[in-house]
Design an enzyme around this catalytic site. Structure first.
Site, mmCIF file in Angstrom:
data_model
loop_
_atom_site.group_PDB
_atom_site.id
_atom_site.type_symbol
_atom_site.label_atom_id
_atom_site.label_comp_id
_atom_site.label_asym_id
_atom_site.label_seq_id
_atom_site.Cartn_x
_atom_site.Cartn_y
_atom_site.Cartn_z
ATOM 1 C CG HIS A 19 98.017 -27.983 107.124
ATOM 2 N ND1 HIS A 19 97.823 -28.369 108.140
ATOM 3 C CD2 HIS A 19 98.105 -29.054 106.204
ATOM 4 C CE1 HIS A 19 97.465 -29.869 108.035
ATOM 5 N NE2 HIS A 19 97.604 -29.984 107.006
ATOM 6 C CE LYS A 43 90.290 -39.194 107.833
ATOM 7 N NZ LYS A 43 91.135 -38.323 107.468
ATOM 8 N NE ARG A 92 103.651 -35.145 106.063
ATOM 9 C CZ ARG A 92 102.711 -35.574 106.643
ATOM 10 N NH1 ARG A 92 102.327 -35.094 107.902
ATOM 11 N NH2 ARG A 92 102.124 -36.643 106.435
ATOM 12 C CB SER A 130 96.498 -32.930 111.639
ATOM 13 O OG SER A 130 96.764 -31.802 110.610
HETATM 14 O O1 PNS Z 1 94.475 -34.108 104.698
HETATM 15 P P1 PNS Z 1 94.232 -35.426 104.170
HETATM 16 O O2 PNS Z 1 93.286 -36.302 105.205
HETATM 17 O O3 PNS Z 1 95.481 -36.157 103.909
HETATM 18 O O4 PNS Z 1 93.383 -35.361 102.893
HETATM 19 C C1 PNS Z 1 93.046 -36.346 102.089
HETATM 20 C C2 PNS Z 1 91.993 -35.767 101.052
HETATM 21 C C3 PNS Z 1 91.005 -34.874 101.666
HETATM 22 C C4 PNS Z 1 92.957 -34.954 99.875
HETATM 23 C C5 PNS Z 1 91.568 -36.971 100.359
HETATM 24 O O5 PNS Z 1 90.939 -37.950 101.211
HETATM 25 C C6 PNS Z 1 90.347 -36.711 99.281
HETATM 26 O O6 PNS Z 1 90.643 -36.123 98.375
HETATM 27 N N1 PNS Z 1 89.201 -36.917 99.630
HETATM 28 C C7 PNS Z 1 87.894 -36.701 98.937
HETATM 29 C C8 PNS Z 1 87.142 -37.935 98.199
HETATM 30 C C9 PNS Z 1 88.129 -38.392 97.091
HETATM 31 O O7 PNS Z 1 88.170 -37.442 96.070
HETATM 32 N N2 PNS Z 1 88.494 -39.433 97.080
HETATM 33 C C10 PNS Z 1 89.396 -40.077 95.977
HETATM 34 C C11 PNS Z 1 91.023 -39.446 96.089
HETATM 35 S S1 PNS Z 1 91.897 -40.523 94.860
#
Ligand code: PNS
Length: 187
Positions: A19, A43, A92, A130
């Site tokens: 990150h 979560k 990645r 993570s």
């Molecule tokens: O670190 P992560 O868990 O891969 O991050 C995922 C994240 C937070 C970017 C994604 O889950 C997200 O954008 N969540 C917020 C809700 C949302 O906008 N959902 C629609 C995504 S297309």
């Protein structure tokens, strides 16, 4: 001149050197970068939102154009609220691509004016996540060089507390008086 602000959304549970690598790269191409931690009640994270924020603030203290924030709801709504024009995400390996593409296209559908920018972290972090860091740390493996020292320390503290809690629970169960078998009440 137009200034470009981007958000870097994620769970960061915990933040890793991967990150940090991406934050550093993002800080070089965007005028402003907000690391945005998702507050997701569904979560069950290892680290509280406050802990994750504190770790990320410490990790990014050296970057003038990087800040840390938390959000809930849709990423695109948050991006609009803070006047960002772009969403930064890391890729990645090819295995990340499908999920990231799906998210980027859904975000574009929701908010066509917002661009998703993908960047690759250094190859040495291409296997790092993570989830794996949590698992390795919880099972006693070394996570040195995979996360910043502060995160390593916080992980150790969390795991020590969990172990103490588990062993005191065990001791408590052993010391606890055995239940009497159901039968006649003593008079
Ligand atoms: O670190 P992560 O868990 O891969 O991050 C995922 C994240 C937070 C970017 C994604 O889950 C997200 O954008 N969540 C917020 C809700 C949302 O906008 N959902 C629609 C995504 S297309």
């Amino acid at each position: 001149m137009k200034r470009i602000k981007a958000i870097y959304p994620g769970s960061f549970d915990p933040p890793t050197n991967g990150h940090l690598d991406l934050i550093e790269r993002g800080s070089k191409i965007f005028d402003e970068l907000v690391v945005a931690i998702l507050r997701n009640p569904e979560k069950d994270p290892l680290f509280s939102l406050a802990d994750r924020r504190q770790m990320l603030e410490a990790m990014t203290a050296g970057f003038d154009n990087v800040s840390v924030d938390t959000f809930d709801g849709l990423t695109v709504d948050y991006a609009l609220r803070v006047d960002a024009q772009a969403i930064l995400r890391g890729i990645r390996a090819i295995s990340d691509y499908e999920y990231e593409l799906q998210m980027a296209l859904m975000n574009r559908k929701l908010q066509p004016g917002l661009e998703t920018v993908f960047m690759m972290p250094a190859e040495k972090y291409s296997y790092l996540s993570s989830r794996l860091v949590r698992e390795v740390a919880q099972l006693g493996g070394s996570i040195h060089c995979l996360v910043p020292e502060l995160v390593e320390q916080k992980l150790r503290e969390k795991i020590d507390v969990a172990h103490k809690f588990a062993s005191s629970g065990e001791a408590g169960r052993q010391a606890a008086p055995q239940r009497k078998p159901k039968g006649k009440k003593k008079s």
